[in-house]
Write a protein that holds these residues in place. Sequence first.
Motif, PDB file in Angstrom:
ATOM      1  N   GLU A   1     -10.288 -42.398  26.899  1.00 20.79           N
ATOM      2  CA  GLU A   1      -9.376 -42.189  25.767  1.00 20.79           C
ATOM      3  C   GLU A   1      -8.317 -43.289  25.759  1.00 20.79           C
ATOM      4  OE1 GLU A   1      -9.419 -39.729  23.456  1.00 20.79           O
ATOM      5  OE2 GLU A   1     -11.194 -38.802  24.327  1.00 20.79           O
ATOM      6  N   PRO A   2      -7.736 -43.557  24.596  1.00 21.99           N
ATOM      7  CA  PRO A   2      -6.644 -44.532  24.581  1.00 21.99           C
ATOM      8  C   PRO A   2      -5.403 -43.947  25.248  1.00 21.99           C
ATOM      9  CG  PRO A   2      -6.880 -43.527  22.424  1.00 21.99           C
ATOM     10  CD  PRO A   2      -8.017 -43.026  23.268  1.00 21.99           C
ATOM     11  N   CYS A   3      -4.756 -44.771  26.043  1.00 24.59           N
ATOM     12  CA  CYS A   3      -3.516 -44.366  26.701  1.00 24.59           C
ATOM     13  C   CYS A   3      -2.475 -45.447  26.467  1.00 24.59           C
ATOM     14  CB  CYS A   3      -3.720 -44.187  28.202  1.00 24.59           C
ATOM     15  SG  CYS A   3      -4.657 -42.719  28.630  1.00 24.59           S
ATOM     16  N   LEU A   4      -1.249 -45.016  26.424  1.00 22.06           N
ATOM     17  CA  LEU A   4      -0.117 -45.915  26.260  1.00 22.06           C
ATOM     18  C   LEU A   4       0.508 -46.110  27.632  1.00 22.06           C
ATOM     19  CD1 LEU A   4       1.649 -47.356  24.096  1.00 22.06           C
ATOM     20  CD2 LEU A   4       3.023 -45.283  24.037  1.00 22.06           C
ATOM     21  N   PHE A   5       0.498 -47.341  28.116  1.00 24.69           N
ATOM     22  CA  PHE A   5       1.038 -47.649  29.437  1.00 24.69           C
ATOM     23  C   PHE A   5       2.411 -48.291  29.288  1.00 24.69           C
ATOM     24  CE2 PHE A   5      -3.433 -47.264  30.214  1.00 24.69           C
ATOM     25  CZ  PHE A   5      -3.490 -46.637  31.447  1.00 24.69           C
ATOM     26  N   VAL A   6       3.389 -47.721  29.990  1.00 28.35           N
ATOM     27  CA  VAL A   6       4.752 -48.261  29.998  1.00 28.35           C
ATOM     28  C   VAL A   6       5.221 -48.364  31.448  1.00 28.35           C
ATOM     29  CG1 VAL A   6       5.366 -47.345  27.723  1.00 28.35           C
ATOM     30  CG2 VAL A   6       5.864 -46.008  29.740  1.00 28.35           C
ATOM     31  N   ASN A   7       6.158 -49.267  31.673  1.00 30.95           N
ATOM     32  CA  ASN A   7       6.745 -49.389  33.010  1.00 30.95           C
ATOM     33  C   ASN A   7       7.464 -48.099  33.353  1.00 30.95           C
ATOM     34  OD1 ASN A   7       5.890 -52.022  33.481  1.00 30.95           O
ATOM     35  ND2 ASN A   7       7.666 -52.864  32.434  1.00 30.95           N
ATOM     36  N   CYS A   8       7.389 -47.729  34.606  1.00 32.37           N
ATOM     37  CA  CYS A   8       8.015 -46.493  35.080  1.00 32.37           C
ATOM     38  C   CYS A   8       9.501 -46.449  34.715  1.00 32.37           C
ATOM     39  CB  CYS A   8       7.818 -46.385  36.585  1.00 32.37           C
ATOM     40  SG  CYS A   8       8.370 -44.832  37.286  1.00 32.37           S
ATOM     41  N   ASP A  25      10.914 -47.566  32.170  1.00 28.99           N
ATOM     42  CA  ASP A  25      11.080 -47.381  30.725  1.00 28.99           C
ATOM     43  C   ASP A  25      10.583 -46.025  30.228  1.00 28.99           C
ATOM     44  OD1 ASP A  25      12.129 -49.951  30.506  1.00 28.99           O
ATOM     45  OD2 ASP A  25      10.152 -50.843  30.145  1.00 28.99           O
ATOM     46  N   GLU A  26      10.105 -45.171  31.134  1.00 26.61           N
ATOM     47  CA  GLU A  26       9.500 -43.911  30.717  1.00 26.61           C
ATOM     48  C   GLU A  26      10.462 -43.043  29.906  1.00 26.61           C
ATOM     49  OE1 GLU A  26       7.208 -39.985  32.524  1.00 26.61           O
ATOM     50  OE2 GLU A  26       8.124 -41.417  33.915  1.00 26.61           O
TER      51      GLU A  26
END
Length: 114
Positions: free
Chosen positions: A80-87, A89-90
Motif C-alpha cells: 500500500e502507499p505510505c507517507l514517510f516523514v522524519n520522526c 516531524d511526526e
Amino acid sequence: MNTLQLSIIHRLPQSYRWLDGFAGAKVEPIPQNGQSAEDTLVALKLLSPDGDNAWPVMHKLSQALSDIEVDCSVLECEGEPCLFVNCQDEFAATCRLKNFGVAIAEPFSRQNPF
C-alpha cells in the motif's frame, strides 16, 4: 466533497530508515533492537480509502506537508502507499493533516474500570 476529509490514517508500528543510496526512494525497516537515530522515519498508512484510490489521496497529503516544508515521500510499503516523514516531524505532520480534516487512528489500551 473533499476526499481528504474522508481519509483515516494510522502510524505503522515499525520504524524505518532510507536504504543506502536510495534516500527519498526506498526504505528499510529498522530492527526492533536497533538504535534510534535522527534519520528515523515513521510511516503513515491510509485505512480509508484503500487500493488504487489511496495513491492520489496520499499525494495530496504529501503536498499538504510540502506546503509547510515538512519533507516526506510517498512510497509503497506492505503493498500500500505510505507517507514517510522524519520522526522529528511526526507531530507537525499529523497536526497539519488533522487541520485538513484527516482522521488519525491512534492505538489505545482498554482498561477495565472495575
